[in-house]
Write an enzyme that holds these catalytic residues in place. Structure first.
Site, PDB file in Angstrom:
ATOM      1  CG  ASN A   1      72.453  58.687  -6.192  1.00 25.07           C
ATOM      2  OD1 ASN A   1      71.492  58.786  -5.819  1.00 25.07           O
ATOM      3  ND2 ASN A   1      72.538  56.971  -6.431  1.00 25.07           N
TER       4      ASN A   1
ATOM      5  CD  GLU B   1      60.960  56.541 -10.043  1.00 28.60           C
ATOM      6  OE1 GLU B   1      62.479  56.165 -10.401  1.00 28.60           O
ATOM      7  OE2 GLU B   1      60.835  57.460  -9.687  1.00 28.60           O
TER       8      GLU B   1
ATOM      9  CB  CYS C   1      70.262  52.543  -5.702  1.00 31.77           C
ATOM     10  SG  CYS C   1      69.408  53.175  -7.291  1.00 31.77           S
TER      11      CYS C   1
ATOM     12  CB  SER D   1      69.483  65.838  -2.341  1.00 29.31           C
ATOM     13  OG  SER D   1      70.608  65.432  -1.062  1.00 29.31           O
TER      14      SER D   1
ATOM     15  CB  VAL E   1      65.149  51.989   3.946  1.00 30.98           C
ATOM     16  CG1 VAL E   1      64.219  51.190   4.219  1.00 30.98           C
ATOM     17  CG2 VAL E   1      65.714  50.896   2.667  1.00 30.98           C
TER      18      VAL E   1
ATOM     19  N   GLY F   1      61.231  48.871  -1.857  1.00 39.50           N
ATOM     20  CA  GLY F   1      60.313  50.740  -2.702  1.00 39.50           C
ATOM     21  C   GLY F   1      59.025  49.555  -3.137  1.00 39.50           C
TER      22      GLY F   1
ATOM     23  N   GLY G   1      66.757  51.809  -0.677  1.00 38.32           N
ATOM     24  CA  GLY G   1      67.839  51.506  -0.578  1.00 38.32           C
ATOM     25  C   GLY G   1      68.228  49.609  -1.189  1.00 38.32           C
TER      26      GLY G   1
HETATM   27  P1  NDP Z   1      67.753  60.020   2.162  1.00 35.43           P
HETATM   28  O1  NDP Z   1      66.439  59.253   2.599  1.00 35.43           O
HETATM   29  O2  NDP Z   1      68.831  60.374   3.221  1.00 35.43           O
HETATM   30  O3  NDP Z   1      66.703  61.360   1.260  1.00 35.43           O
HETATM   31  C1  NDP Z   1      66.447  61.513   0.267  1.00 35.43           C
HETATM   32  C2  NDP Z   1      66.009  62.569   0.268  1.00 35.43           C
HETATM   33  O4  NDP Z   1      64.747  62.638   1.032  1.00 35.43           O
HETATM   34  C3  NDP Z   1      66.330  64.108   0.178  1.00 35.43           C
HETATM   35  O5  NDP Z   1      65.795  65.411  -1.130  1.00 35.43           O
HETATM   36  C4  NDP Z   1      66.232  64.430   1.795  1.00 35.43           C
HETATM   37  O6  NDP Z   1      66.601  65.979   1.924  1.00 35.43           O
HETATM   38  C5  NDP Z   1      64.898  64.196   1.492  1.00 35.43           C
HETATM   39  N1  NDP Z   1      64.209  63.405   3.246  1.00 35.43           N
HETATM   40  C6  NDP Z   1      65.508  63.723   4.200  1.00 35.43           C
HETATM   41  N2  NDP Z   1      64.174  63.062   5.222  1.00 35.43           N
HETATM   42  C7  NDP Z   1      62.804  63.809   4.616  1.00 35.43           C
HETATM   43  C8  NDP Z   1      61.599  63.392   5.460  1.00 35.43           C
HETATM   44  N3  NDP Z   1      61.648  62.745   6.617  1.00 35.43           N
HETATM   45  N4  NDP Z   1      60.888  63.915   4.773  1.00 35.43           N
HETATM   46  C9  NDP Z   1      60.444  63.851   3.214  1.00 35.43           C
HETATM   47  N5  NDP Z   1      62.096  63.731   2.856  1.00 35.43           N
HETATM   48  C10 NDP Z   1      62.742  63.491   3.723  1.00 35.43           C
HETATM   49  O7  NDP Z   1      68.915  59.833   0.942  1.00 35.43           O
HETATM   50  P2  NDP Z   1      69.073  59.927   0.171  1.00 35.43           P
HETATM   51  O8  NDP Z   1      70.000  61.695  -0.738  1.00 35.43           O
HETATM   52  O9  NDP Z   1      71.245  59.754   1.290  1.00 35.43           O
HETATM   53  O10 NDP Z   1      70.251  59.455  -0.747  1.00 35.43           O
HETATM   54  C11 NDP Z   1      70.908  57.551  -0.149  1.00 35.43           C
HETATM   55  C12 NDP Z   1      69.453  56.400  -0.913  1.00 35.43           C
HETATM   56  O11 NDP Z   1      69.159  56.998  -2.108  1.00 35.43           O
HETATM   57  C13 NDP Z   1      70.063  55.518  -1.049  1.00 35.43           C
HETATM   58  O12 NDP Z   1      69.403  54.179   0.258  1.00 35.43           O
HETATM   59  C14 NDP Z   1      69.905  54.495  -1.869  1.00 35.43           C
HETATM   60  O13 NDP Z   1      70.413  53.508  -2.386  1.00 35.43           O
HETATM   61  C15 NDP Z   1      68.265  55.329  -2.811  1.00 35.43           C
HETATM   62  N6  NDP Z   1      68.383  55.374  -4.149  1.00 35.43           N
HETATM   63  C16 NDP Z   1      67.240  55.279  -3.912  1.00 35.43           C
HETATM   64  C17 NDP Z   1      67.649  54.535  -5.762  1.00 35.43           C
HETATM   65  C18 NDP Z   1      66.290  53.602  -6.282  1.00 35.43           C
HETATM   66  O14 NDP Z   1      65.819  54.491  -7.114  1.00 35.43           O
HETATM   67  N7  NDP Z   1      65.692  52.736  -5.686  1.00 35.43           N
HETATM   68  C19 NDP Z   1      68.431  55.707  -6.318  1.00 35.43           C
HETATM   69  C20 NDP Z   1      68.857  56.643  -6.018  1.00 35.43           C
HETATM   70  C21 NDP Z   1      69.334  56.747  -4.419  1.00 35.43           C
HETATM   71  P3  NDP Z   1      68.033  66.030   2.711  1.00 35.43           P
HETATM   72  O15 NDP Z   1      69.365  65.398   0.997  1.00 35.43           O
HETATM   73  O16 NDP Z   1      68.201  67.376   1.801  1.00 35.43           O
HETATM   74  O17 NDP Z   1      68.701  65.511   3.041  1.00 35.43           O
END
Ligand code: NDP
Length: 503
Positions: free
Chosen positions: A157, A473, A288, A182, A234, A469, A256
């Protein structure tokens, strides 16, 4: 072969682009059209090993580089980011589908701010430890030492912002990093690596690998990695934390939320509506910290909804490079389908009242240019008369879907706002500042706002509570997540304490 608008993205380590040897690649998609824009080459395990080896090799020298010198280099990178703001923001717009009016004002800028903040912090002595005089002839001192080769894994995002929020404190503290974006939004990653190199960051200090969850999983379990900083869902965070725990790695988890936006009975309605809209429709709801549970006192619900419906007309989808556009498509096809299924569930299963929008095709698309007709566009959507038990109210949708929840008393709203396993953010709208602080103090969330929503400046430490979390940060506390403590006690009396003296 059709040529794509952007060059392929691959690995970056040892200070230069490297080709991947996995033979696997995927196409990066423009969410506004669903057309491919770049070829992305996934890393194999041996590619990841090579990137981690590069980070490991660079660590001794970078961690021993005087903080003031690291600071100077990182400040140069921040200044390049600012100079190239519009070019980088346009790439983020293509990659994420967010309007240029947003990416050019926020995404690169807030990343550069954090880089500048941590560069200045360490340059100004922010990594100094303590000196503790224990007795006249004994004292202790502590040092903050870098951890080693670290991993950053980002969500889609805020791609460049997340990359900078992780790499800035990591590098400033003297660590090195292997970063995985991502797979949905990889374009910024190697550009950022090039910018660091151009600024003088030595080879191996910031490295990039591309790929999906399997690449992320291999990285987080890598034995030579000292820390994992992760932003994502999460459920993924739980897997990453479990994998890191096996090697006793340090972790930071930014996950999330399902945050509560509480409109107290005396709130200025116009202000509260503006806040609730920012908390639900900015970045098409893909933030998020979104306040998707909007609690409105029953006495003002009708007026709140009337003002909200007027303001919904100001949401302007369209040409993403037009500065008047403030609403883009969702990031990817799977995410688009997920958000639509929540909208349908809200109507069909939860039986919430649909006040605006819904899962139908946005009307404006009928007369839009052909190329955007297949983009992942949805309607900004508002449900009202929602109940806490509804799925749309309980689960993170991560799209432009607001749920309005009426309430009767302040005690009740605090209890309901906290009735979730997530605890990322929360906010209140009120003219009564005493009440604001009283309510905020009771809300179980790591990031809270009073009479505003969403701003997250470099100076402010942010991190989620509960399942949202681990750690923070940014801000002064942000640097602590990237160092370990070494304590040394010095005895100058000439006497070593012992219980083994001659009787
Ligand atoms: P994901 O959990 O699907 O993916 C996050 C990252 O983890 C991506 O780079 C993904 O790769 C990678 N990934 C996936 N599976 C694994 C694994 N088993 N081991 C290690 N890495 C892995 O999240 P989203 O990309 O869908 O992001 C949206 C989420 O992020 C929402 O829940 C949002 O709330 C949260 N978020 C939280 C923030 C915060 O500061 N608290 C800020 C921004 C977002 P790939 O995408 O290539 O599959």
């Amino acid at each position: 072969m059709v040529s794509l608008p952007y060059p392929p993205r691959s690995l970056y380590y040892d200070g230069k682009p490297q080709s991947a040897n996995s033979g696997k690649s995927s196409q990066n998609i423009d969410p506004s059209t669903s057309l491919p824009i770049a070829e992305i080459h996934s890393a194999s395990h041996s590619d990841v090993d090579a990137a981690v080896a590069s980070a490991t090799k660079a660590f001794p020298s970078w961690s021993q580089t005087p903080a003031i010198q690291r600071s100077r280099i990182l400040l140069k990178a921040a200044s390049i980011l600012r100079e190239r703001n519009d070019e980088l923001a346009a790439i983020e717009t293509k990659d994420t589908g967010k309007a240029f009016s947003e990416t050019s004002a926020v995404d690169v800028v807030t990343g550069a701010d954090v880089l500048e903040y941590f560069a200045n912090l360490v340059g100004g002595g922010g990594l100094n430890g303590e000196t503790i005089q224990l007795r006249p002839d004994a004292w202790a001192y502590t040092k903050k030492e870098a951890l080693g080769a670290c991993v950053g894994i980002g969500a889609w995002n805020y791609p460049i912002q997340i990359a900078l929020w992780k790499s800035a404190p990591c590098l400033a503290a003297g660590n090195t990093m292997v970063y995985k974006p991502s797979e949905f939004t990889p374009l910024h990653s190697t550009l950022l690596a090039e910018i660091y190199t151009a600024a003088g960051v030595p080879p191996g200090v910031f490295n990039v690998v591309q790929g999906g969850g399997d690449v992320g999983a291999y990285l987080t379990s890598h034995p030579d990695v000292a820390k994992v900083s992760f932003t994502g869902q999460v459920s993924t965070g739980a897997k990453v934390a479990a994998s890191a725990a096996g090697g006793m790695k340090y972790v930071t988890m930014e996950l999330g939320g399902k945050s509560a936006c509480v409109v107290l009975p005396d709130a200025d309605i116009e202000q509260a509506v503006d806040g609730a809209m920012m908390a639900n429709f900015y970045s098409s709801g893909q933030v998020c910290t979104n306040g998707t549970r909007v609690f409105v006192h029953e006495s003002m619900k009708e007026k709140f909804e009337e003002v909200l419906l007027q303001r919904m007309q100001y949401i302007r989808p369209g040409d993403l490079m037009d500065m008047n556009t403030n609403f883009g498509p969702l990031v990817s096809k799977p995410h688009y389908e997920k958000v639509l299924s929540y909208m349908k569930h809200g109507i069909e299963e939860d039986k919430a009242t649909l006040l605006y929008g819904g899962p139908g095709k946005p009307e404006w698309l009928a007369s839009a240019k052909d190329e955007v007709k297949n983009g992942f566009w949805v309607q900004p959507t508002v449900f009202t008369n929602c109940k806490d038990s509804m799925r749309i109210v309980k689960e993170e949708i991560f799209g432009p879907v607001m749920s309005i929840l009426p309430y009767k008393t302040v005690e009740e709203v605090v209890e309901r706002a906290n009735n979730t396993s997530l605890g990322l953010a929360a906010g209140v709208f009120t003219k009564d500042l005493n009440l604001a602080h009283k309510v905020v103090a009771q809300l179980q969330a790591g990031i809270t706002w009073v009479n505003t929503w969403g701003e997250s400046p470099a100076e402010m430490s942010v991190g989620g509570w509960k399942l949202s979390g681990v750690g923070v940060e940014n801000g002064r506390r942000g640097i602590e997540a990237w160092v370990r403590n070494k304590s040394t006690l010095v005895e100058m009396s000439g006497e070593v304490p012992t219980v083994f003296a001659k009787l």
